[in-house]
Design an enzyme around this catalytic site. Structure first.
Site, PDB file in Angstrom:
ATOM      1  N   ARG A 150       0.845  -1.201   0.000  1.00 27.85           N
ATOM      2  CA  ARG A 150       0.000   0.000   0.000  1.00 27.85           C
ATOM      3  C   ARG A 150       0.876   1.243   0.000  1.00 27.85           C
ATOM      4  NH1 ARG A 150      -2.498   0.399   6.166  1.00 27.85           N
ATOM      5  NH2 ARG A 150      -0.521   0.350   7.247  1.00 27.85           N
ATOM      6  N   ASN A 171      -5.441   7.569   3.768  1.00 28.39           N
ATOM      7  CA  ASN A 171      -5.170   6.915   5.046  1.00 28.39           C
ATOM      8  C   ASN A 171      -3.699   7.099   5.378  1.00 28.39           C
ATOM      9  OD1 ASN A 171      -6.206   4.957   7.216  1.00 28.39           O
ATOM     10  ND2 ASN A 171      -4.275   4.015   6.573  1.00 28.39           N
ATOM     11  N   GLU A 172      -3.441   7.776   6.492  1.00 27.50           N
ATOM     12  CA  GLU A 172      -2.078   7.957   6.992  1.00 27.50           C
ATOM     13  C   GLU A 172      -1.115   8.435   5.900  1.00 27.50           C
ATOM     14  OE1 GLU A 172      -1.018   4.318   9.046  1.00 27.50           O
ATOM     15  OE2 GLU A 172      -1.915   5.106  10.871  1.00 27.50           O
ATOM     16  N   GLU A 200      -7.764   5.304  15.152  1.00 25.80           N
ATOM     17  CA  GLU A 200      -7.423   3.898  15.391  1.00 25.80           C
ATOM     18  C   GLU A 200      -6.802   3.804  16.787  1.00 25.80           C
ATOM     19  OE1 GLU A 200      -4.929   2.423  12.220  1.00 25.80           O
ATOM     20  OE2 GLU A 200      -6.160   3.371  10.680  1.00 25.80           O
ATOM     21  N   TRP A 250       2.268  -7.519  11.712  1.00 22.75           N
ATOM     22  CA  TRP A 250       2.137  -7.891  10.315  1.00 22.75           C
ATOM     23  C   TRP A 250       2.770  -9.280  10.189  1.00 22.75           C
ATOM     24  CZ3 TRP A 250       3.621  -3.369   6.463  1.00 22.75           C
ATOM     25  CH2 TRP A 250       2.696  -2.328   6.612  1.00 22.75           C
ATOM     26  N   GLU A 267      -2.039  -8.188   7.444  1.00 18.97           N
ATOM     27  CA  GLU A 267      -2.311  -7.870   8.849  1.00 18.97           C
ATOM     28  C   GLU A 267      -3.058  -8.975   9.597  1.00 18.97           C
ATOM     29  OE1 GLU A 267      -3.930  -3.915   9.096  1.00 18.97           O
ATOM     30  OE2 GLU A 267      -1.966  -3.067   8.642  1.00 18.97           O
TER      31      GLU A 267
HETATM   32  C1  GAL Z   1      -2.329   1.845  10.744  1.00 16.24           C
HETATM   33  C2  GAL Z   1      -3.178   1.853   9.495  1.00 16.24           C
HETATM   34  C3  GAL Z   1      -4.190   0.718   9.456  1.00 16.24           C
HETATM   35  C4  GAL Z   1      -3.554  -0.546   9.868  1.00 16.24           C
HETATM   36  C5  GAL Z   1      -2.931  -0.405  11.222  1.00 16.24           C
HETATM   37  C6  GAL Z   1      -2.235  -1.677  11.684  1.00 16.24           C
HETATM   38  O1  GAL Z   1      -1.094   2.425  10.502  1.00 16.24           O
HETATM   39  O2  GAL Z   1      -3.852   3.059   9.326  1.00 16.24           O
HETATM   40  O3  GAL Z   1      -4.685   0.621   8.149  1.00 16.24           O
HETATM   41  O4  GAL Z   1      -2.600  -0.870   8.917  1.00 16.24           O
HETATM   42  O5  GAL Z   1      -1.960   0.610  11.193  1.00 16.24           O
HETATM   43  O6  GAL Z   1      -1.092  -1.965  10.937  1.00 16.24           O
END
Ligand code: GAL
Length: 688
Positions: free
Chosen positions: A112, A150-151, A315, A323, A365
């Site tokens: 990604r 996202n991020e 989050e 991971w 994940e």
């Molecule tokens: C964040 C991300 C999520 C998921 C989570 C756990 O950085 O926004 O999509 O990847 O970490 O890895």
């Protein structure tokens, strides 16, 4: 009026991926979330292909069904633009949208965030998918807010594609106008780097020494921030056209090479953060100091608060991290999800959304656990979250309150990015940021980071009794003017070694050091040196206090009639030389310290300047506990109310002492005297 982060409530939500589960799970999942008190879900941030499965072909059925179901159930939705993961059809047909590594090799489809912000094609495709999504879903009654991408810059905050090189040139042409000015700004006469045509100017590539012209690298970071910001703005402007007026625009996370102050101003209503304190327990030892572990997240939360005083957590950790290729950390222990949720709230979060509802059974994940495990069976983590929701029900009067601090640490992106590429600057900055954070935490002294953004005024600084600006290598006349007015009006400012030795390009100045800070600090620096390993620990004496002058030492002299030497070096060839100058300036005072602020030095400054343990007459706490304070309508004693959060990060109970009767916000009972705070326990006390 926005429905979240609007000062009227503190709410819970959860990240959900309807595309990871059979549709017949959705209704039950939403019912169970609502039953646990999770009132909002975030969806769609990686779901481009569910809206545009092939170029120019659109299908809305999937999210129509989900959003309609959410509306029917009374579940609120934060809808995302899906640009963090471009589809395979896009990157295959237009490889120019891909980011590249420093050698120019493209990052391929399969993970990604593999795109670059400057590709005209990617901008066009982004415009299109955002327009299509916002136009179709913008007025949906279930939606309460929009997340951009996202991020931004997660995983990778450097960009080396051809589009980036072209855009870098345009950025520099705007900044410098002519090649002559660029050559001067970057000092390209050194090592014959002089450019004779704009086509020669590139993003910093791999070189045989590993070193690249530092002024070019500094501008490269500025350029990346500019690219992210203009890309975010492109999306925000489109979403704003279609969304309901009351819905908010946000993005999540805090990553490198982004000026979030600008993003907040141009593109966001509020910033949200992704808080994973469990990194402190990771097997590969993420945390620098065992004592602090998950408490280090409070530092990131303070950074988020510097952008949005009341923010959201998009989050929040609810399961083990991992991971399949990296990061292994344990399942949160009983009580830790509550602790980390309260840590976020204590720092100013008004919305907490857990990551994620149910752990994914496939993909990278599979070990990044959500609230539920793979099967979705009931578990203790969901029960804990349901209890948190109950607790928040008792704590709703916190809504509308904000974090309260009397100490600030000043920052600006020029110095943040300069310290990132300059080891000499970076070393002292790191020592001081760690030392100050530890000292402030352990002395229960709430603090804010304060960014010296362009529009900052002395009045914005007035609320702080004490400001540290640890190693502003780069100073500007505008920032100095604000600081001088702050001190003249009665403020206290502390600056550390290496202040004022660079200009805005990162070139060293020829004025006597500390350059632009000489007047305010009443300091002259005839000589300086890195502290070498065989120098041992260089100590400084300031009246009864003795502490380290870590990393680098400026040898000082008092300059001007209001300046006095208050501390001296106690060792090395400069033993007895001035190490600390105090300058009375107007109603206030400025200090110049010749070293970096390791923890003991930071503690000494807090003590001597009367800023440590500001609630010491009310609460006696062990170092193991954090104190964070939110206030409403002013501070306690001044017509307002203060809420004192005490957080125990340790796996053992801690003993705390209430020196006067305090009302426990949760139980509504008064407490006084010696109390035991259970492991991972939290208390919120109210004072008027
Ligand atoms: C964040 C991300 C999520 C998921 C989570 C756990 O950085 O926004 O999509 O990847 O970490 O890895």
């Amino acid at each position: 009026m926005r429905k979240l982060i609007n000062g009227t409530g503190i709410d819970l939500g959860v990240c959900y991926y309807p595309e990871h589960w059979n549709r017949d799970c959705w209704a039950e999942d939403l019912d169970r979330m609502l039953a646990a008190g999770l009132k909002t879900v975030r969806v769609a941030e990686f779901a481009w292909s569910l809206i545009e499965p092939m170029e120019g072909e659109y299908t809305y059925e999937f999210f129509d069904s989900f959003l309609d179901l959410a509306a029917e159930k009374g579940m609120q939705v934060i809808f995302c633009t899906p640009t963090a993961t471009p589809p395979a059809w896009l990157t295959e047909k237009y490889p120019e949208v891909l980011n590249a590594d420093i050698t120019g090799t493209l990052y391929r489809h399969g993970s990604r965030r593999h795109y670059n912000y400057n590709s005209p094609v990617y901008r066009e495709k982004t415009r299109n998918i955002v327009e299509v999504s916002a136009a179709h879903y913008g007025k949906h009654p279930a939606i309460v807010g929009w997340q951009l991408d996202n991020e931004f810059n997660c995983e990778n905050d450097r960009f080396y594609s051809d589009s980036d090189s072209s855009a870098f040139r345009v950025f520099l042409q705007k900044r410098y106008g002519t090649l002559e000015d660029l050559n001067r700004a970057w000092g390209t006469v050194f090592w014959n780097q002089t450019y004779t045509d704009w086509s020669q100017v590139d993003v910093p590539r791999k070189t045989n020494t590993g070193a690249v012209n530092p002024h070019r690298v500094l501008d490269f970071y500025r350029f990346i921030s500019d690219s992210v910001n203009s890309y975010a703005r492109l999306q925000a402007d489109i979403v704003r056209k279609y969304k309901k007026p009351e819905d908010f625009i946000t993005t999540n996370g805090m990553f490198g090479n982004i000026d979030y102050q600008r993003m907040e101003k141009e593109s966001l209503d509020v910033l949200m953060y992704d808080s994973y304190p469990n990194f402190g327990y990771a097997l590969d030892g993420f945390s620098p100091e065992d004592f602090m572990k998950d408490r280090w997240s409070s530092r990131s939360l303070a950074e988020v608060r510097a952008v949005s005083p009341n923010f959201g957590i998009m989050e929040q950790q609810s399961g083990a991290n991992g991971w399949n290729t990296s990061m292994e950390a344990p399942t949160p222990r009983p009580g830790q999800i509550t602790l980390w949720t309260m840590q976020s709230i204590a720092h100013g979060a008004d919305y907490i959304s857990y990551f994620r509802w149910r752990t994914c059974t496939f993909g990278t994940e599979i070990y990044w656990h959500g609230i539920l495990d793979y099967s979705g069976r009931e578990n203790r983590r969901l029960q804990e979250i349901a209890r948190i929701s109950g607790m928040l029900g008792q704590m709703q009067e916190l809504a509308g309150s904000g974090y309260e601090a009397k100490v600030g640490i000043l920052k600006d992106y020029d110095n943040v990015w300069d310290a990132q590429q300059d080891r000499w600057h970076g070393r002292v900055e790191q020592i001081s940021q760690n030392g100050l954070f530890s000292a402030l935490q352990k002395t229960h002294t709430p603090f804010d980071y304060v960014y010296l953004k362009d529009e900052i005024q002395p009045e914005d600084l007035k609320r702080y009794d004490l400001l540290f600006y640890p190693h502003a290598g780069i100073l500007t006349a505008e920032r100095m003017a604000v600081l001088e007015q702050y001190v003249a009006a009665g403020g206290k400012l502390v600056m550390g070694c290496r202040t004022g030795y660079k200009d805005i390009c990162g070139r060293c100045v020829t004025e006597y050091l500390p350059g632009m800070a000489a007047k305010l600090t009443g300091t002259d620096i005839p000589e300086y040196s890195l502290v070498a390993p065989d120098d041992g620990t260089i100590m400084v004496r300031w009246e009864e206090e003795t502490f380290e002058a870590a990393g680098f030492n400026d040898l000082l002299a008092a300059a001007g009639e209001n300046a006095e030497v208050v501390g001296t070096y106690a060792s090395s060839y400069y033993a007895g030389e001035p190490a600390l100058i105090r300058n009375r300036f107007g109603e206030g005072e400025a200090y110049y310290f010749g070293g970096a602020f390791a923890e003991d030095a930071a503690r000494a400054f807090l003590k001597k300047l009367g800023a440590g343990e500001p609630y010491g007459d009310i609460l006696e706490l062990p170092e193991e506990c954090e104190l964070a304070v939110r206030t409403k309508g002013g501070t306690a004693g001044n017509g307002g109310k203060s809420y004192l959060f005490v957080l125990n990060y340790r796996s053992e109970a801690q003993s705390i002492r209430l020196k006067k009767p305090l009302k426990n916000l949760l139980t509504k009972e008064e407490e006084e005297g010696e109390r035991s705070l259970e492991k991972y326990g939290v208390r919120v006390y109210e004072i008027n």
